[in-house]
Motif scaffolding. Sequence first.
Motif, PDB file in Angstrom:
ATOM      1  N   ALA A  37      -3.268  41.429  18.780  1.00 44.64           N
ATOM      2  CA  ALA A  37      -1.799  41.745  17.884  1.00 44.64           C
ATOM      3  C   ALA A  37      -1.736  40.414  16.898  1.00 44.64           C
ATOM      4  CB  ALA A  37      -0.718  41.696  19.065  1.00 44.64           C
ATOM      5  N   ALA A  38      -1.845  39.117  17.339  1.00 43.71           N
ATOM      6  CA  ALA A  38      -1.704  38.094  16.184  1.00 43.71           C
ATOM      7  C   ALA A  38      -2.679  38.259  14.947  1.00 43.71           C
ATOM      8  CB  ALA A  38      -1.869  36.989  17.005  1.00 43.71           C
ATOM      9  N   LEU A  39      -3.767  38.660  15.384  1.00 42.59           N
ATOM     10  CA  LEU A  39      -4.618  39.012  14.143  1.00 42.59           C
ATOM     11  C   LEU A  39      -4.291  40.177  13.182  1.00 42.59           C
ATOM     12  CD1 LEU A  39      -8.034  38.504  15.917  1.00 42.59           C
ATOM     13  CD2 LEU A  39      -7.004  36.921  14.325  1.00 42.59           C
ATOM     14  N   ALA A  40      -3.524  41.044  13.721  1.00 42.22           N
ATOM     15  CA  ALA A  40      -3.046  42.265  13.070  1.00 42.22           C
ATOM     16  C   ALA A  40      -1.766  41.975  12.158  1.00 42.22           C
ATOM     17  CB  ALA A  40      -2.384  43.344  14.121  1.00 42.22           C
ATOM     18  N   VAL A  41      -1.132  41.031  12.984  1.00 45.03           N
ATOM     19  CA  VAL A  41       0.185  40.281  11.811  1.00 45.03           C
ATOM     20  C   VAL A  41      -0.468  39.645  11.011  1.00 45.03           C
ATOM     21  CG1 VAL A  41       2.038  38.807  12.235  1.00 45.03           C
ATOM     22  CG2 VAL A  41       1.774  40.253  14.183  1.00 45.03           C
ATOM     23  N   LEU A  42      -1.387  38.906  11.181  1.00 40.98           N
ATOM     24  CA  LEU A  42      -1.926  37.893  10.185  1.00 40.98           C
ATOM     25  C   LEU A  42      -2.434  38.706   8.924  1.00 40.98           C
ATOM     26  CD1 LEU A  42      -3.119  35.209   9.137  1.00 40.98           C
ATOM     27  CD2 LEU A  42      -5.183  35.709  10.305  1.00 40.98           C
ATOM     28  N   ASP A  43      -3.278  39.976   9.266  1.00 40.26           N
ATOM     29  CA  ASP A  43      -3.899  40.819   8.301  1.00 40.26           C
ATOM     30  C   ASP A  43      -2.970  41.839   7.477  1.00 40.26           C
ATOM     31  OD1 ASP A  43      -6.415  42.308   7.733  1.00 40.26           O
ATOM     32  OD2 ASP A  43      -5.181  44.021   7.940  1.00 40.26           O
ATOM     33  N   THR A  44      -1.743  42.226   8.240  1.00 41.59           N
ATOM     34  CA  THR A  44      -0.777  43.022   7.496  1.00 41.59           C
ATOM     35  C   THR A  44       0.382  42.390   7.070  1.00 41.59           C
ATOM     36  OG1 THR A  44       0.407  43.533   9.518  1.00 41.59           O
ATOM     37  CG2 THR A  44      -1.456  44.842   9.080  1.00 41.59           C
ATOM     38  N   ALA A  45       0.853  41.092   7.460  1.00 40.64           N
ATOM     39  CA  ALA A  45       1.965  40.488   7.033  1.00 40.64           C
ATOM     40  C   ALA A  45       2.049  39.127   6.402  1.00 40.64           C
ATOM     41  CB  ALA A  45       2.996  40.466   8.293  1.00 40.64           C
ATOM     42  N   GLY A  46       0.640  38.549   6.750  1.00 35.57           N
ATOM     43  CA  GLY A  46       0.464  37.043   6.130  1.00 35.57           C
ATOM     44  C   GLY A  46       0.605  35.924   7.229  1.00 35.57           C
ATOM     45  N   ILE A  47       0.528  34.850   6.567  1.00 32.13           N
ATOM     46  CA  ILE A  47       0.459  33.433   7.434  1.00 32.13           C
ATOM     47  C   ILE A  47       1.876  33.274   8.018  1.00 32.13           C
ATOM     48  CG2 ILE A  47       0.907  31.719   5.562  1.00 32.13           C
ATOM     49  CD1 ILE A  47      -1.974  31.699   8.343  1.00 32.13           C
ATOM     50  N   GLU A  48       2.783  33.457   7.379  1.00 31.31           N
ATOM     51  CA  GLU A  48       4.349  33.046   8.066  1.00 31.31           C
ATOM     52  C   GLU A  48       4.605  33.939   9.010  1.00 31.31           C
ATOM     53  OE1 GLU A  48       6.059  30.221   7.455  1.00 31.31           O
ATOM     54  OE2 GLU A  48       4.377  29.714   6.179  1.00 31.31           O
ATOM     55  N   ALA A  49       4.340  35.178   8.988  1.00 26.38           N
ATOM     56  CA  ALA A  49       4.637  35.927   9.999  1.00 26.38           C
ATOM     57  C   ALA A  49       3.811  35.897  11.317  1.00 26.38           C
ATOM     58  CB  ALA A  49       4.372  37.655   9.599  1.00 26.38           C
ATOM     59  N   PHE A  50       2.306  35.410  10.938  1.00 24.57           N
ATOM     60  CA  PHE A  50       1.558  35.061  12.142  1.00 24.57           C
ATOM     61  C   PHE A  50       2.076  33.688  12.686  1.00 24.57           C
ATOM     62  CE2 PHE A  50      -1.742  31.925  13.455  1.00 24.57           C
ATOM     63  CZ  PHE A  50      -2.496  32.591  14.176  1.00 24.57           C
ATOM     64  N   ARG A  51       2.551  32.836  11.972  1.00 23.93           N
ATOM     65  CA  ARG A  51       2.971  31.391  12.516  1.00 23.93           C
ATOM     66  C   ARG A  51       3.975  31.833  13.613  1.00 23.93           C
ATOM     67  NH1 ARG A  51       4.131  27.106   8.104  1.00 23.93           N
ATOM     68  NH2 ARG A  51       3.921  25.734   9.613  1.00 23.93           N
ATOM     69  N   ALA A  52       5.140  32.831  12.914  1.00 24.03           N
ATOM     70  CA  ALA A  52       6.365  33.101  13.790  1.00 24.03           C
ATOM     71  C   ALA A  52       5.873  33.895  15.069  1.00 24.03           C
ATOM     72  CB  ALA A  52       7.247  34.046  12.964  1.00 24.03           C
ATOM     73  N   PHE A  53       4.851  34.846  15.155  1.00 26.03           N
ATOM     74  CA  PHE A  53       4.412  35.624  16.200  1.00 26.03           C
ATOM     75  C   PHE A  53       3.817  34.643  17.177  1.00 26.03           C
ATOM     76  CE2 PHE A  53       1.472  38.731  18.126  1.00 26.03           C
ATOM     77  CZ  PHE A  53       2.294  39.484  18.652  1.00 26.03           C
ATOM     78  N   HIS A  54       2.822  33.705  16.782  1.00 24.59           N
ATOM     79  CA  HIS A  54       2.197  32.862  17.462  1.00 24.59           C
ATOM     80  C   HIS A  54       3.318  31.933  18.387  1.00 24.59           C
ATOM     81  CE1 HIS A  54       0.753  28.593  17.717  1.00 24.59           C
ATOM     82  NE2 HIS A  54      -0.190  29.287  18.147  1.00 24.59           N
ATOM     83  N   ASP A  55       4.190  31.484  17.438  1.00 28.98           N
ATOM     84  CA  ASP A  55       5.325  30.635  18.286  1.00 28.98           C
ATOM     85  C   ASP A  55       5.988  31.587  19.058  1.00 28.98           C
ATOM     86  OD1 ASP A  55       4.234  28.593  16.804  1.00 28.98           O
ATOM     87  OD2 ASP A  55       5.921  28.438  15.185  1.00 28.98           O
ATOM     88  N   ASP A  56       6.324  32.801  19.016  1.00 33.44           N
ATOM     89  CA  ASP A  56       7.268  33.500  19.842  1.00 33.44           C
ATOM     90  C   ASP A  56       6.374  33.609  21.064  1.00 33.44           C
ATOM     91  OD1 ASP A  56       9.264  35.559  20.526  1.00 33.44           O
ATOM     92  OD2 ASP A  56       7.578  36.717  20.319  1.00 33.44           O
ATOM     93  N   LEU A  57       5.193  34.142  21.179  1.00 30.73           N
ATOM     94  CA  LEU A  57       4.604  34.452  22.295  1.00 30.73           C
ATOM     95  C   LEU A  57       4.346  33.343  22.947  1.00 30.73           C
ATOM     96  CD1 LEU A  57       1.526  36.917  21.117  1.00 30.73           C
ATOM     97  CD2 LEU A  57       3.714  37.448  21.831  1.00 30.73           C
TER      98      LEU A  57
END
Length: 253
Positions: free
Chosen positions: A154-174
Amino acid sequence: MSKNTPERREARKQRAAEALRQKQAEERRRRLVAIGSVVAAVLVIVGGLTWWQSTRDTTGETADTVPSVASGSESDGTPGELDGYGIFVGQPDAPTTVTVYEDLQCPACANLEAQLGEPLAAAVDAGDVRLEYRMISFLDRYSTNEYSSRALNAALAVLDTAGIEAFRAFHDDLYANQPEEGGPGFEDDELIDRAVAAGATESEVRPQIEDKVYEQWIENATDQMSKDGYNSTPTILIDGKDADAQQLAELLQ
């Protein structure tokens, strides 16, 4: 007669400068105390990690689907890129590179993020550190629904579709809301809701999460960690050299 004489203006300027110096000194003292107080706890928990010897497929099967970094989504100008299995965040010319191997089901990783994630992110945003996430998955057996690999997918899907800032936010949230070991982790719908909250678009991220499209890539990334000689998380490197949480804390002071 005006009281705003050059002498008084200079005195006010000096008082303001002194107040600023005292404020900065106090902020630095509080930061040192905060970091110093957590390092011992980080080290204790890191020392209690389950050590892992890879039993995964190491035949080198090529992943059909490889993630990328969606561009144009960095709101604060912090760049990100994917190089091999490294997810890089920060300026390429930053004086220091910190590499962190993490599993999203790993409680010691969650503790590291809780204690040092914020100052590390600040150092990245200030251009002092370039952070390389090496996200892997070996803790599926510690949940009842393969949370480790599904969360990373899921984190990689966020990175792929929404970019690095969304990935960071998702990573921190999980990490901030990490499910306990031994039970079920978030189901796909919960991961999708959290991905959308982090900045992803549901219609883009849902198919990648539900189909677990990066499963082979994750296996290969995990195998590569073992081949690189590392077998536990979190593993920390500073400028390519083995380091620990205390050294990372000292770097961030």
